[in-house]
Design a protein around this motif. Sequence first.
Motif, mmCIF file in Angstrom:
data_model
loop_
_atom_site.group_PDB
_atom_site.id
_atom_site.type_symbol
_atom_site.label_atom_id
_atom_site.label_comp_id
_atom_site.label_asym_id
_atom_site.label_seq_id
_atom_site.Cartn_x
_atom_site.Cartn_y
_atom_site.Cartn_z
ATOM 1 N N PRO A 149 69.227 35.144 126.922
ATOM 2 C CA PRO A 149 68.084 35.016 127.832
ATOM 3 C C PRO A 149 68.222 33.855 128.812
ATOM 4 O O PRO A 149 67.815 33.970 129.982
ATOM 5 N N ALA A 150 68.784 32.733 128.369
ATOM 6 C CA ALA A 150 68.977 31.594 129.267
ATOM 7 C C ALA A 150 69.979 31.935 130.362
ATOM 8 O O ALA A 150 69.803 31.562 131.532
ATOM 9 N N LEU A 151 71.037 32.664 130.017
ATOM 10 C CA LEU A 151 72.024 33.077 131.020
ATOM 11 C C LEU A 151 71.431 34.086 131.991
ATOM 12 O O LEU A 151 71.797 34.122 133.170
ATOM 13 N N ALA A 152 70.485 34.915 131.505
ATOM 14 C CA ALA A 152 69.839 35.901 132.379
ATOM 15 C C ALA A 152 69.080 35.225 133.512
ATOM 16 O O ALA A 152 68.980 35.768 134.618
ATOM 17 N N GLU A 153 68.576 34.019 133.271
ATOM 18 C CA GLU A 153 67.890 33.289 134.332
ATOM 19 C C GLU A 153 68.855 32.925 135.465
ATOM 20 O O GLU A 153 68.474 32.914 136.634
ATOM 21 N N LEU A 154 70.090 32.640 135.110
ATOM 22 C CA LEU A 154 71.094 32.336 136.138
ATOM 23 C C LEU A 154 71.433 33.578 136.950
ATOM 24 O O LEU A 154 71.709 33.496 138.147
ATOM 25 N N ASP A 155 71.431 34.716 136.296
ATOM 26 C CA ASP A 155 71.703 35.974 136.996
ATOM 27 C C ASP A 155 70.656 36.206 138.086
ATOM 28 O O ASP A 155 70.958 36.706 139.164
ATOM 29 N N THR A 156 69.414 35.829 137.806
ATOM 30 C CA THR A 156 68.346 35.966 138.790
ATOM 31 C C THR A 156 68.524 34.987 139.945
ATOM 32 O O THR A 156 68.295 35.325 141.113
ATOM 33 N N ALA A 157 68.954 33.762 139.629
ATOM 34 C CA ALA A 157 69.114 32.730 140.650
ATOM 35 C C ALA A 157 70.338 32.948 141.526
ATOM 36 O O ALA A 157 70.357 32.528 142.694
ATOM 37 N N PHE A 158 71.368 33.598 140.981
ATOM 38 C CA PHE A 158 72.616 33.838 141.725
ATOM 39 C C PHE A 158 72.906 35.339 141.722
ATOM 40 O O PHE A 158 73.760 35.803 140.954
ATOM 41 N N PRO A 159 72.206 36.099 142.540
ATOM 42 C CA PRO A 159 72.344 37.564 142.502
ATOM 43 C C PRO A 159 73.784 38.011 142.754
ATOM 44 O O PRO A 159 74.480 37.473 143.624
ATOM 45 N N ARG A 160 74.236 38.964 141.940
ATOM 46 C CA ARG A 160 75.549 39.616 142.089
ATOM 47 C C ARG A 160 76.727 38.652 141.901
ATOM 48 O O ARG A 160 77.838 38.955 142.281
ATOM 49 N N GLN A 161 76.473 37.489 141.314
ATOM 50 C CA GLN A 161 77.564 36.546 141.055
ATOM 51 C C GLN A 161 77.906 36.436 139.573
ATOM 52 O O GLN A 161 78.971 35.915 139.231
ATOM 53 N N LEU A 162 77.012 36.887 138.707
ATOM 54 C CA LEU A 162 77.201 36.648 137.279
ATOM 55 C C LEU A 162 77.130 37.946 136.489
ATOM 56 O O LEU A 162 76.233 38.761 136.680
ATOM 57 N N ARG A 163 78.096 38.120 135.594
ATOM 58 C CA ARG A 163 78.103 39.222 134.633
ATOM 59 C C ARG A 163 78.260 38.613 133.245
ATOM 60 O O ARG A 163 79.206 37.857 133.006
ATOM 61 N N VAL A 164 77.324 38.913 132.356
ATOM 62 C CA VAL A 164 77.349 38.365 130.997
ATOM 63 C C VAL A 164 77.701 39.471 130.016
ATOM 64 O O VAL A 164 77.097 40.547 130.023
ATOM 65 N N ILE A 165 78.692 39.204 129.187
ATOM 66 C CA ILE A 165 79.115 40.150 128.150
ATOM 67 C C ILE A 165 78.868 39.501 126.803
ATOM 68 O O ILE A 165 79.412 38.430 126.504
ATOM 69 N N GLU A 166 78.030 40.130 125.999
ATOM 70 C CA GLU A 166 77.760 39.603 124.669
ATOM 71 C C GLU A 166 78.825 40.124 123.706
ATOM 72 O O GLU A 166 78.990 41.329 123.537
ATOM 73 N N GLY A 167 79.562 39.225 123.097
ATOM 74 C CA GLY A 167 80.609 39.635 122.175
ATOM 75 C C GLY A 167 81.536 38.494 121.834
ATOM 76 O O GLY A 167 81.413 37.382 122.357
ATOM 77 N N ASP A 168 82.469 38.768 120.947
ATOM 78 C CA ASP A 168 83.466 37.801 120.487
ATOM 79 C C ASP A 168 84.665 37.856 121.435
ATOM 80 O O ASP A 168 85.298 38.899 121.583
ATOM 81 N N ALA A 169 84.975 36.727 122.070
ATOM 82 C CA ALA A 169 86.070 36.697 123.039
ATOM 83 C C ALA A 169 87.400 37.119 122.427
ATOM 84 O O ALA A 169 88.260 37.679 123.113
ATOM 85 N N LEU A 170 87.575 36.873 121.128
ATOM 86 C CA LEU A 170 88.821 37.253 120.475
ATOM 87 C C LEU A 170 88.961 38.768 120.333
ATOM 88 O O LEU A 170 90.056 39.274 120.101
ATOM 89 N N ALA A 171 87.833 39.488 120.488
ATOM 90 C CA ALA A 171 87.856 40.939 120.324
ATOM 91 C C ALA A 171 87.693 41.690 121.641
ATOM 92 O O ALA A 171 87.822 42.919 121.670
ATOM 93 N N VAL A 172 87.431 40.979 122.740
ATOM 94 C CA VAL A 172 87.209 41.623 124.038
ATOM 95 C C VAL A 172 88.543 41.813 124.755
ATOM 96 O O VAL A 172 89.383 40.910 124.782
ATOM 97 N N ASP A 173 88.744 42.993 125.361
ATOM 98 C CA ASP A 173 89.947 43.266 126.154
ATOM 99 C C ASP A 173 89.737 42.664 127.542
ATOM 100 O O ASP A 173 89.341 43.341 128.481
#
Length: 276
Positions: free
Chosen positions: A85-109
Motif C-alpha cells: 500500500p505504501a508503494l501504491a502511493e508512489l504509483d499515484t504520485a509518479f504516473p506510469r513510472q512505477l510497476r510493483v511486483i509482489e513476490g520473492d526476487a529469488l523466484a521471479v524471472d
Amino acid sequence: MPEADAVSLPPLREVIARHGLSASKALGQNFLFDSQLLARIAAVPGALAGNEVLEIGPGPGGLTRALLKAGAKVTAIERDARCIPALAELDTAFPRQLRVIEGDALAVDMPTLFEGRPHIVANLPYNVGTALLVGWLTTEWQPWWRSLTLMFQKEVAERIVAAPGTDHYGRLAVLSQWRSSARIAMPVHRSAFTPPPKVMSAVVHLEPADAPSGVAVQILERVTAAAFGQRRKMLRQSLKSLPGALQAVAALGIDATRRAETLSVPEFVGIARALS
C-alpha cells in the motif's frame, strides 16, 4: 518529470507510521530515511531519466522515491505484502513510472520483465544479497542488466572489490572482477538505517566487462571453491582433488606452492580455461 507531485509526498516516516510498518528482521529489512543519501545512491549509475531500473526489496519506498525523482521507470519486487500500500502511493504520485511486483526476487524471472537492459539499484535485504549478486554474475554474458548499484554489509562489499593478497580476497572477488569492474561507490554508516544494523554498510557499483572466451563459469566456480576451501594450504594440496587442475597450474607456469589468495583473477581464469 512529475516534480510537483513528488514535492507533495508526505515524509517517509509519516507513511511508515500511517501504514503501521516496521522493519522485519526475518526479511533482512533496514529502512533508509535520509533523502539526500538516497538521492546520492540513485545517482551512482549515472543519468536515469527514461531508463528502466529494477529495485529489489523497496520496502516502504525510500530509494524508490529517489529513483522516480531521477526520472527512472522503476520495476520494484517486494516480498513484504505490508509495504505494497505504501508503494501504491508512489504509483499515484509518479504516473506510469512505477510497476510493483509482489513476490520473492529469488523466484521471479527478472529478465523477462524488461524490453531493454535495466540498471539494478537496490538496498538489498542482507539475507539474500550475495545470492542475488552471484545469480546476476553467472547469467549468460553479456548480461541482461546494464549495471548493478547495490547496498551490502561493508564486509561483503570489501569481498567483492578485494585485491589478491588481502584478507577479503576470495571466490566472490574472483567472480565479480572476472565479469565486471567493481568499486565501492560510498560507505554508509549504520546510523543511517532504522533500525540501525550491527554492522556498517557500503554501496558497490559494478559494470559488466567482456568476459574472456573459452571459460565456463561453472568450472571457474569449481576451481575457486577448491582453492579457497583450503585457502591456507598450497595449491598442490587444495587443488589435488580437482582432475587436471595441477596439470593446468604447471602448464601455466604457476608455482604450486603458492596459496589461493596470492593468485590474480587472470591466473584463476587461466586455470579454468584449461579445464573448460
